[in-house]
Write a protein that holds these residues in place. Structure first.
Motif, mmCIF file in Angstrom:
data_model
loop_
_atom_site.group_PDB
_atom_site.id
_atom_site.type_symbol
_atom_site.label_atom_id
_atom_site.label_comp_id
_atom_site.label_asym_id
_atom_site.label_seq_id
_atom_site.Cartn_x
_atom_site.Cartn_y
_atom_site.Cartn_z
ATOM 1 N N THR A 180 -14.814 10.356 -2.594
ATOM 2 C CA THR A 180 -14.069 11.420 -3.268
ATOM 3 C C THR A 180 -12.569 11.275 -3.066
ATOM 4 N N GLY A 181 -12.173 10.488 -2.066
ATOM 5 C CA GLY A 181 -10.763 10.358 -1.732
ATOM 6 C C GLY A 181 -10.234 11.562 -0.979
ATOM 7 N N ASP A 197 -2.128 4.836 3.429
ATOM 8 C CA ASP A 197 -1.531 4.507 2.126
ATOM 9 C C ASP A 197 -2.572 4.524 1.008
ATOM 10 N N ARG A 198 -3.793 4.169 1.334
ATOM 11 C CA ARG A 198 -4.822 4.144 0.300
ATOM 12 C C ARG A 198 -5.449 5.508 0.045
ATOM 13 N N PHE A 199 -5.629 6.273 1.115
ATOM 14 C CA PHE A 199 -6.324 7.560 1.022
ATOM 15 C C PHE A 199 -5.480 8.655 1.666
ATOM 16 N N PRO A 200 -4.347 9.002 1.052
ATOM 17 C CA PRO A 200 -3.474 10.014 1.674
ATOM 18 C C PRO A 200 -4.162 11.357 1.815
ATOM 19 N N ASP A 201 -5.210 11.594 1.000
ATOM 20 C CA ASP A 201 -5.887 12.890 1.078
ATOM 21 C C ASP A 201 -7.068 12.879 2.040
ATOM 22 N N MET A 207 -16.177 10.242 2.493
ATOM 23 C CA MET A 207 -14.859 10.738 2.067
ATOM 24 C C MET A 207 -14.127 9.740 1.177
ATOM 25 N N ALA A 208 -14.392 8.447 1.354
ATOM 26 C CA ALA A 208 -13.703 7.464 0.510
ATOM 27 C C ALA A 208 -14.204 7.526 -0.933
ATOM 28 N N ALA A 218 -3.128 3.599 10.174
ATOM 29 C CA ALA A 218 -2.603 2.317 9.680
ATOM 30 C C ALA A 218 -3.491 1.735 8.591
ATOM 31 N N ASP A 219 -4.793 1.926 8.716
ATOM 32 C CA ASP A 219 -5.704 1.350 7.728
ATOM 33 C C ASP A 219 -5.880 2.232 6.499
ATOM 34 N N LEU A 220 -5.680 3.534 6.643
ATOM 35 C CA LEU A 220 -6.101 4.436 5.568
ATOM 36 C C LEU A 220 -4.993 5.204 4.862
#
Lengths: 255, 523
Positions: A131-132, A174-178, A128-129, A170-172
């Motif tokens: 494709t975001g 902000d970087r991967f909102p989708d 998933m990371a 907490a880890d994801l």
């Protein structure tokens, strides 16, 4: 960003613990909504029954607590198409008085309930990371708040899995909102793990699938019980402030 | 893969992958040079949409997101403050977070004249020589906007901007009615379908042009470049005349990397720290520091933030309007005014007011910061939605404003800075001029004290013709080190009244050109 999200549905769903009970119901319900489903479980016979002639459901044999077997399972699922949905459902609920648990048996249950959930999530994130985009739904329980007797390993490991959801956010977030990650309590079900006069798993699975196909960054970190959102805990001062500033959003529903 | 990269001898090693490093590396790779980018932070995932968030304080979490992991320890006017600055450390550097405003300097920013005397006597390259490089950088970065109506010089390679929102059109008309000359701000955003306007956060597509999307990625695509990420260069090694190698650290291992040329692009704060940390027998004052000026002449812009309530109901933020009516006033260098890209809805007003409360005596009263939410809510309700603007006030260079040598291998950045009287005077003039220019509009200044823009450091490796008063030559090469070049904001001898980004990109292209023309042996 939608309910019945087309982008989620156009990909592949991976459901753990799909050989029986709620997992079987979820796999079938997703297939009926048009998704390709990798149905993961330990027993070939049970998975075949889950698939039962549906060409959208592909049985994949793996034990979530055996991380290498789970890695192979994800590779098999890759062949079906892009992974857009993971439902962490596989769990053990050994009804065991504390004096019948050993450290080893306790940790084995933890390895399935917490370890399997983390491992599957981590492997899904690798996909998933890129494709975001993705949706991860964790089947959860309130067992951690007031553990029943003879339920220590289950209560502790399932409670920890809810904390894992918070740590992932907490880890994801902000970087991967989708990549939307949330918890869902299906209620007390009439399954092997549940109670005889519990809810039919097919009924509950309808809500689970509705939530699983709802892709909205605002859902990350939320918890739903059956068909209704559980609001986050808010102290008295917070609740008064919300009232004064007119900050009241109606609770989301799945029905 | 890694061994192959770390053990071969490269034509050029570029330290840092921000707008300077990315642009230099791309121009070199496209000319056939073998280029290694060495980046302290991680490459990250291409699909990230990370905003630059001061709320993240765990160093490993900051590193994972491409933020500089440690705090800045700034002594400003003798008072110490520690904070996380808006600085990147990862693929694309700070530029992946930027709002992609690529504005041109004015001729008087480079050239000395009787009418507009230059604070340092002029850059070592004239406007006439430098402008074509600005033009090339604008093309490379796909800059769009409309020309500044007040400009006396042409502005080629400017693509038409997307249509202004209704609110911005309305605002533009009101500003024109005041006698001002607003134009569509120059921005390096390609506006692909589905563009989210990634101002302040990473763009997951090749839509926002920055050091990554317009620099490193095209460079890698040539096949002539490679990227070593999570690799901090710890020392520059050399014999006093040339750099013979770099000592770097990656995954706990110490590496020695070699190349014919080394380009410093670690930023105006990072590059001088590396030069100073490399002090040794052969470079007693630090690398390239015979002038003693490495790290000195540190400049930031001052941010004069203000909100305008132009009327109308369009709540969308402006990041589309710029004006240069206040660039030069009453014989003083001031700067341009830009829409800041945040709507002054309740949230942002509260943030600024909270900042004001915290900085005043009231800040020490517990709960006082929360009180600021009430007036902000009232302001938002009564006055509708404001647009926030920032005036970028030029900062001038002083030797005693500096970034200090690092302590050991600490990532903490230590700065010593004094706000000189002339800066205060120009600031008062700037605020008066802003108030005068917007007379009749509902407006509010959002800051009381001078606000240094820690996202725009420059000047610490300044270029100039005189080796006693400059670190780099006009072509970007270090005066006293034959194969060391500077291609980040450190080169600016003056800070101009615009964002440094376009100037950095232009100078980076000049550095690549000079290296390309020198040939492989660095003679």
């Amino acid at each position: 960003m939608a309910r019945d999200d087309d982008r989620v549905k156009s990909g592949v769903a991976l459901v753990t613990g799909a050989g029986r009970g709620l997992g079987r119901a979820l796999a079938r319900a997703l297939a009926s909504r048009g998704m390709r489903v990798a149905a993961v479980g330990r027993d070939a016979q049970s998975l075949a029954e889950t698939a039962n002639g549906s060409d959208r459901i592909t049985p994949v044999i793996a034990d979530v607590s055996d991380f290498d077997s789970l890695r192979h399972a994800f590779e098999e699922a890759d062949a079906l198409g892009p992974l857009t949905l993971l439902i962490n459902n596989a769990a053990l609920y050994p009804r065991c008085d504390i004096f019948d648990e050993t450290p080893e048996s306790f940790m084995q249950t933890t390895r399935v309930n917490l370890g399997g959930s983390f491992a599957a999530t981590r492997m899904a994130l690798d996909r998933m990371a890129e494709t975001g985009f993705g949706r991860i739904l964790n089947v959860a329980t309130f067992a951690d708040l007031h553990p029943l007797p003879a339920s220590a390993a289950y209560s502790v490991s399932k409670g920890a899995a809810r904390i894992l959801t918070r740590a992932l956010v907490a880890d994801l977030a902000d970087r991967f909102p989708d990549i939307v990650i949330s918890d869902w309590m299906p209620g007390m079900l009439a399954t092997r793990m549940g109670i005889p006069d519990g809810l039919a798993p097919d009924q509950s699975a309808k809500w689970g699938v509705e939530l699983a196909l709802w892709h909205d960054p605002a859902l990350s970190g939320t918890s739903f019980e059956q068909a209704i959102e559980i609001p986050p805990p808010r102290g008295l001062k917070g609740r008064i402030k919300d009232r004064l500033l007119g900050r009241r959003r109606p609770l989301r529903r799945l029905d | 893969m890694s061994r192959e990269i770390t053990q071969r001898h490269w034509d050029v090693i570029v330290i840092g992958t921000g707008i300077g490093g990315g642009t230099t590396g791309r121009a070199l790779a496209e000319a056939g040079r073998k280029v290694l980018f060495v980046e302290k932070g991680p490459a990250g995932h291409r699909s990230e949409q990370t905003p630059l968030s001061p709320g993240i304080f765990v160093p490993e979490a900051r590193s994972a997101r491409g933020f500089w992991p440690a705090e800045v320890r700034a002594r400003v006017d003798g008072r110490e403050a520690r904070f996380f600055a808006p600085l990147g450390a990862g693929l694309g550097g700070s530029s992946v977070f930027y709002a992609a405003t690529l504005e041109r300097p004015e001729p008087h920013d480079l050239d000395h004249s009787e009418a507009r005397p230059h604070p340092t006597g002029g850059w070592p390259v004239s406007w006439t020589e430098f402008a074509p490089w600005l033009d090339r950088a604008q093309a490379l970065y796909r800059v769009c906007g409309t020309p500044d109506p007040l400009s006396e010089t042409p502005c080629p390679n400017l693509a038409p901007p997307p249509p202004l929102s209704r609110g911005d059109q309305h605002l533009t008309e009101r500003l024109r009615a005041q006698g001002l000359h607003p134009y569509a701000l120059h921005s390096a955003i390609a506006h692909l379908p589905g563009c989210k306007g990634c101002l302040g956060f990473k763009c997951p597509h090749a839509c926002k042009m920055d050091g990554r999307s317009a620099g490193v990625e095209p460079a890698l695509a040539t096949g002539n470049a490679a990227l070593l990420d999570r690799c901090a260069v710890t020392r520059l090694l050399g014999d006093g005349q040339r750099i013979t190698g770099l000592e770097a650290r990656r995954a706990g291992e110490v590496l020695t990397l070699t190349a014919d040329h080394v380009v410093l692009a670690g930023g105006a704060l990072g590059s001088p720290r590396l030069c100073l940390a490399s002090a040794c027998e052969t470079f007693p004052q630090g690398v390239a520091n015979t002038s003693g000026l490495v790290g000195r002449g540190l400049m930031f812009h001052l941010n004069e933030m203000f909100a305008i309530w132009p009327g109308g109901t369009d709540p969308s933020p402006s990041k589309a309007i710029g004006l240069r009516d206040l660039y030069w006033r009453e014989g003083q260098r001031l700067g341009m005014v830009q829409a800041m890209g945040v709507a002054a809805s309740y949230g942002e007003i509260a943030w600024y007011l909270r900042g004001l409360v915290e900085n005043s005596g009231l800040g020490r009263i517990p709960g006082a910061a929360g009180l600021s939410r009430i007036p902000a809510a009232i302001a938002a309700k009564l006055l509708g939605t404001a647009k926030i603007f920032v005036g970028l006030l030029e900062d001038l260079p002083y030797d005693d404003n500096r970034v200090l040598p690092p302590e050991g291998d600490s990532d903490e950045i230590a700065i010593d800075y004094r706000i000189h009287d002339e800066l205060r005077a120009r600031r008062r003039l700037f605020r008066r001029e802003i108030a005068r220019a917007l007379r009749g509009q509902r407006k509010m200044f959002l800051t009381r004290r001078p606000e240094l823009n820690f996202g725009h450091p420059s000047g610490t490796m300044r270029f100039g013709d005189d080796p006693a008063r400059a670190v780099l030559r006009g072509d970007g090469r270090a005066h006293d080190v034959a194969n060391l070049w500077g291609a980040d904001a450190g080169f600016f001898p003056t800070s101009m009244g615009v964002n440094p980004s376009l100037g950095i990109a232009a100078q980076a292209l000049r550095v690549a050109d000079a290296i390309n023309r020198e040939g492989r042996d660095g003679a």
